[in-house]
Design an enzyme around this catalytic site. Sequence first.
Site, PDB file in Angstrom:
ATOM      1  N   ASP A  89       9.439 -20.255  -3.930  1.00 26.83           N
ATOM      2  CA  ASP A  89       8.372 -20.526  -4.878  1.00 26.83           C
ATOM      3  C   ASP A  89       7.483 -21.586  -4.238  1.00 26.83           C
ATOM      4  O   ASP A  89       7.865 -22.743  -4.150  1.00 26.83           O
ATOM      5  CB  ASP A  89       9.000 -21.045  -6.188  1.00 26.83           C
ATOM      6  N   LYS A 144      -5.714  -7.916   2.811  1.00 28.58           N
ATOM      7  CA  LYS A 144      -6.914  -8.145   2.029  1.00 28.58           C
ATOM      8  C   LYS A 144      -6.553  -8.672   0.649  1.00 28.58           C
ATOM      9  O   LYS A 144      -5.414  -8.471   0.229  1.00 28.58           O
ATOM     10  CB  LYS A 144      -7.709  -6.861   1.907  1.00 28.58           C
ATOM     11  N   HIS A 174      -6.289  -1.294   6.519  1.00 29.20           N
ATOM     12  CA  HIS A 174      -5.404  -0.142   6.751  1.00 29.20           C
ATOM     13  C   HIS A 174      -6.186   1.099   7.188  1.00 29.20           C
ATOM     14  O   HIS A 174      -5.599   2.035   7.722  1.00 29.20           O
ATOM     15  CB  HIS A 174      -4.502   0.135   5.541  1.00 29.20           C
ATOM     16  N   LYS A 178      -5.386   4.725  10.154  1.00 28.80           N
ATOM     17  CA  LYS A 178      -5.419   6.164   9.858  1.00 28.80           C
ATOM     18  C   LYS A 178      -5.626   6.950  11.145  1.00 28.80           C
ATOM     19  O   LYS A 178      -6.446   6.576  11.979  1.00 28.80           O
ATOM     20  CB  LYS A 178      -6.541   6.479   8.860  1.00 28.80           C
ATOM     21  N   GLU A 212     -13.075   8.505  -4.282  1.00 28.65           N
ATOM     22  CA  GLU A 212     -11.720   8.571  -4.832  1.00 28.65           C
ATOM     23  C   GLU A 212     -11.769   9.153  -6.238  1.00 28.65           C
ATOM     24  O   GLU A 212     -12.763   8.965  -6.944  1.00 28.65           O
ATOM     25  CB  GLU A 212     -11.125   7.162  -4.917  1.00 28.65           C
ATOM     26  N   HIS A 236     -13.424  -1.532   4.709  1.00 26.97           N
ATOM     27  CA  HIS A 236     -13.168  -0.182   5.209  1.00 26.97           C
ATOM     28  C   HIS A 236     -14.441   0.528   5.688  1.00 26.97           C
ATOM     29  O   HIS A 236     -14.476   1.090   6.776  1.00 26.97           O
ATOM     30  CB  HIS A 236     -12.498   0.685   4.138  1.00 26.97           C
ATOM     31  N   LYS A 336     -15.081   5.122  -7.303  1.00 30.59           N
ATOM     32  CA  LYS A 336     -13.852   5.544  -7.971  1.00 30.59           C
ATOM     33  C   LYS A 336     -14.223   6.541  -9.061  1.00 30.59           C
ATOM     34  O   LYS A 336     -15.364   6.579  -9.514  1.00 30.59           O
ATOM     35  CB  LYS A 336     -13.155   4.336  -8.586  1.00 30.59           C
TER      36      LYS A 336
HETATM   37  C1  BG6 Z   1      -7.699  -0.300  -0.830  1.00 28.63           C
HETATM   38  C2  BG6 Z   1      -8.496  -0.626  -2.063  1.00 28.63           C
HETATM   39  O1  BG6 Z   1      -7.965  -1.230   0.191  1.00 28.63           O
HETATM   40  O2  BG6 Z   1      -8.025   0.991  -0.375  1.00 28.63           O
HETATM   41  C3  BG6 Z   1      -8.256   0.404  -3.143  1.00 28.63           C
HETATM   42  O3  BG6 Z   1      -8.140  -1.912  -2.543  1.00 28.63           O
HETATM   43  C4  BG6 Z   1      -8.493   1.793  -2.609  1.00 28.63           C
HETATM   44  O4  BG6 Z   1      -9.089   0.149  -4.253  1.00 28.63           O
HETATM   45  C5  BG6 Z   1      -7.732   2.021  -1.318  1.00 28.63           C
HETATM   46  O5  BG6 Z   1      -8.070   2.714  -3.593  1.00 28.63           O
HETATM   47  C6  BG6 Z   1      -8.097   3.342  -0.686  1.00 28.63           C
HETATM   48  O6  BG6 Z   1      -7.246   3.593   0.384  1.00 28.63           O
HETATM   49  P1  BG6 Z   1      -6.867   5.086   0.808  1.00 28.63           P
HETATM   50  O7  BG6 Z   1      -6.001   4.911   2.001  1.00 28.63           O
HETATM   51  O8  BG6 Z   1      -6.162   5.679  -0.361  1.00 28.63           O
HETATM   52  O9  BG6 Z   1      -8.158   5.755   1.105  1.00 28.63           O
END
Ligand code: BG6
Length: 486
Positions: A89, A144, A174, A178, A212, A236, A336
């Site tokens: 903690d 992040k 991330h 990919k 998305e 991204h 989204k």
């Molecule tokens: C994350 C975001 O970094 O990336 C999310 O915080 C988003 O909001 C996600 O949904 C999308 O990642 P991926 O790999 O599903 O395209």
Amino acid sequence: PPPHPTDLVIFGGTGDLSMRKLLPSLYLLDRDGHLEERTRVVAASRNGLTDADLRDKADAAIRGHNAVQVVEPEVMRRFLGRLSHVNIDVGGDPTGWADLADALTPGHDRVFYLAVPPMISGALCRGLRDADLVTPESRVVMEKPLGRDLASSQEINDEVGAVFDESRIYRIDHYLGKETVQNLLVLRFANVLLEPLWNSRWIDHVQITVAETVGVGGRRGYYETSGAMRDMVQNHLLQLLCLTAMEPPSAYDRDAVRDEKLKVLRALRPLTGESVAEHTVRGRYTSGTVRGEEVLGYLDEAGGPAVSDTETFVALKAEVANWRWSGVPFYLRTGKRMSHARSEIVVRFKDVPHTIFPGAASLPGAGALVIRLQPDEGIHLTMPAKVPGAGTLRLRPVPLELSFADTFATRSPEAYERLLRDVLAGDPTLFIRRDEVEAAWNWVDPIIRAWDELGPAPEPYPAGGPGPEGARRLVGSTGRTWHEEE
Ligand code: BG6
């Protein structure tokens, strides 16, 4: 080099990211023989789990992960055997640091993964230093959000940088893990076909879309402090733009690749004041139907206020102001609760300079290279073809297709598998350097500031549709269309 025995400590180790991504990816790495036999994973959290509780939770999370499919009992036993839990903690009872010290093995590499809110990153790093747990080889992984603007990002970077040298800091985006994103570099730089055409002379514009179908779900609290610009564009989408626009690096290594990406970020023409209104669009989803399911609007999602200016959609027109790209718009778009989940980079080539086939000049969609990141990872190039028939000559765009699933029998690894493997191997090429993250904020900050100061408020768009009308106008004023409308 063969993997070195490592103690991987995940702060926030029982949280959502750890359960949904990190532990399943580590399991897959173990299954495929990429974890050294003695490597251990320590989940640190403040929720007092026993090792057995943690293993049960991890077992369920791994079984529930769609990339795992069939669990091999032997592998699962081995993997769970690597796991332990330590209660820490930050700012609370200091005995946790001593417990963590006991859980670490002398001689092992150390990786500290901060899957925690960034405000406590600094305190955690200081805790590690004060407890004397940071060895010269130790690495730290940061998730992040890497700040919410330039100033807060610098503050986090300073705090973490006071304990770890920059070369030991691994900032995750991330998207760079990919497969198709890495393939973009191979596509551009492992053959001579595209590079001669990859400039303003032959390219009309570039579109980068990450659409998305999911909403913000249980993350409304976080999202309210973020919005699509900070959550997706700053990281991204700008990374995808960098890989698309960068000059050929002299080598595929940590400095050469990141130096070239940085130059792109620094060449982005600033959007400020009036140009923000002209070149950007914000949207926010209202209720609607997404793939047959009735869903709530953003403002009705639990965990946030009923009045808010947070955007769930952004479209903007960027320009890389350098010799190669001058005058070529880069349209970025993310949202989204869109009708389809689709991420792609579309490079639209110019029309031929002189037309000999009637109708060919306005053949929508011909001459586009589409790099599909998800779903159905692949690359296709649309070319004009003659429609068979002896009558009037008619042309139609047809795709030359490469589907990764059809071409390679092997599974595409999860982004986190690749990135965790790189951290364990000490390769930071696919991680974000401090100067990159700060250059990205430097470009994004004035846009957010102009939105805050001048508005307009996000434009409502119904869930399950193509997004706000403004996005269509953004490209349409020049007679261009978004890729799926063609
Ligand atoms: C994350 C975001 O970094 O990336 C999310 O915080 C988003 O909001 C996600 O949904 C999308 O990642 P991926 O790999 O599903 O395209």
